[in-house]
Write an enzyme that holds these catalytic residues in place. Structure first.
Site, PDB file in Angstrom:
ATOM      1  N   THR A 194       0.870  -1.177   0.000  1.00 47.38           N
ATOM      2  CA  THR A 194       0.000   0.000   0.000  1.00 47.38           C
ATOM      3  C   THR A 194       0.907   1.227   0.000  1.00 47.38           C
ATOM      4  O   THR A 194       1.620   1.489   0.974  1.00 47.38           O
ATOM      5  CB  THR A 194      -0.920   0.014   1.226  1.00 47.38           C
ATOM      6  OG1 THR A 194      -1.791  -1.132   1.157  1.00 47.38           O
ATOM      7  CG2 THR A 194      -1.767   1.268   1.245  1.00 47.38           C
ATOM      8  N   LYS A 240      -7.457   1.310  -3.005  1.00 52.64           N
ATOM      9  CA  LYS A 240      -7.124   0.887  -1.638  1.00 52.64           C
ATOM     10  C   LYS A 240      -7.358   2.037  -0.650  1.00 52.64           C
ATOM     11  O   LYS A 240      -7.782   1.811   0.494  1.00 52.64           O
ATOM     12  CB  LYS A 240      -5.657   0.433  -1.576  1.00 52.64           C
ATOM     13  CG  LYS A 240      -5.197  -0.014  -0.185  1.00 52.64           C
ATOM     14  CD  LYS A 240      -5.975  -1.235   0.327  1.00 52.64           C
ATOM     15  CE  LYS A 240      -5.513  -1.658   1.725  1.00 52.64           C
ATOM     16  NZ  LYS A 240      -4.192  -2.287   1.726  1.00 52.64           N
ATOM     17  N   LYS A 299      -0.164   4.984   8.612  1.00 52.35           N
ATOM     18  CA  LYS A 299       0.590   5.191   7.379  1.00 52.35           C
ATOM     19  C   LYS A 299      -0.352   5.287   6.190  1.00 52.35           C
ATOM     20  O   LYS A 299      -0.242   6.192   5.356  1.00 52.35           O
ATOM     21  CB  LYS A 299       1.594   4.051   7.185  1.00 52.35           C
ATOM     22  CG  LYS A 299       2.511   4.203   5.969  1.00 52.35           C
ATOM     23  CD  LYS A 299       1.983   3.503   4.729  1.00 52.35           C
ATOM     24  CE  LYS A 299       2.036   1.993   4.888  1.00 52.35           C
ATOM     25  NZ  LYS A 299       1.638   1.296   3.611  1.00 52.35           N
TER      26      LYS A 299
END
Length: 304
Positions: free
Chosen positions: A114, A189, A257
């Site tokens: 990601t 995502k 994150k």
């Protein structure tokens, strides 16, 4: 040869870089399907253990893993980690020693990390310059989905390249969806993480409210899971939230994150995400409680 979801896929020479909580089982599925896997991990002890477990090949550098591979898969931590294994670590302003140097023409690099959409586009250009293909393919389903081989893969890239890798991805994916050009997988995502963060905050507040009101929240959640409030998070994390258990699943540090990437992209696009920004701050509170490695459902700890 191994049996895929719809057809038989021949054994291929593949590489897998990054054997964390996701990559370790994902690479294992590729090996069990009969592919010739060369695996690299920043900590060589883990790649050695993996190679011994799956009777496969350990590589000590990204280049060694990638050499001769028809397809390369990666799952590391963040943008700079991905640049390090593809372009090479940064030293005095230059990068060298990355896996891209050993890519054979026509190879496809599928990245499951990601990351930002920007780094995906950057690496796509670098791969094209070598006559290769880059697919950004972040996954959803967590470490349990990786272990069970039922991940959802969100892909950005050329359609032909994605169709080439689709049968191989079935080793650990229940769904592989092409969302658009390179970068689209990462944007998809981000949408996923926005949905999860807001759902978990609502679930945390609901459980805390019900508990303070004197309800047996396990019974309540079981009942609600049959109705309109049902969600994956309620079914798989609700009971453990009631039990104050958070030593599994996707870590708070990683979610922060990811949400940082979401909020940065939102600023770039001029999109307001007030709830996401607030939940990101709440995760900061959880980190301050010492819960950086707790599961993301630990949002409820702020309310207890």
């Amino acid at each position: 040869m191994h049996l895929g979801a719809d057809s038989i896929t021949p054994s291929l020479r593949v590489a897998f870089l990054g054997l964390g909580v996701m990559g370790y089982p994902m690479a294992g599925h590729l090996a069990r399907c009969g592919h010739q896997v060369s695996a690299y991990n920043r900590s060589p002890e883990k790649s050695l253990a993996w190679a011994q477990q799956y009777n496969a090949r350990q590589a000590l550098t990204p280049g060694e893993a990638v050499h001769g591979a028809q397809m390369v898969f990666s799952c590391v931590g963040a943008d700079e980690d991905l640049r390090a294994i593809t372009l090479g670590p940064l030293h005095e302003g230059l990068r060298q020693g990355g896996g891209f140097e050993q890519l054979q023409p026509g190879a496809v690099w599928v990245d499951h990390t990601t990351t930002s959409a920007e780094v995906a586009r950057e690496l796509d250009q670098a791969a094209r310059a070598r006559g290769c293909h880059f697919v950004d393919a972040p996954v959803s389903g967590g470490n349990l989905g990786a272990i069970q081989g039922v991940l959802t893969v969100l892909c950005g890239g050329e359609g032909a390249a994605i169709e080439r890798v689709r049968p191989v991805l079935r080793a650990y994916a229940k769904a592989v969806t092409h969302l658009g050009p390179v970068g689209a997988g990462q944007l998809g995502k981000m949408v996923n993480q926005v949905c999860i963060a807001s759902t978990l905050q609502g679930l945390a507040e609901a459980i805390n409210f019900g508990h303070k009101a004197g309800l047996d929240m396990k019974v309540v959640l079981e009942a609600l899971s049959q109705g309109a409030a049902q969600s994956w998070q309620m079914q798989h994390r609700g009971s453990s939230m009631v039990d104050n258990q958070f030593n599994f699943g996707f870590a708070v540090d990683l979610m922060r994150k990811d949400l940082g990437l979401v909020l940065e992209e939102a600023r770039r696009q001029g999109v307001r995400l007030p709830v996401t920004a607030l939940v990101d701050q709440f995760y900061g509170d959880v980190q301050a409680l010492g819960g950086g490695r707790w599961d993301t459902s630990s949002l409820i700890k702020r309310l207890l």
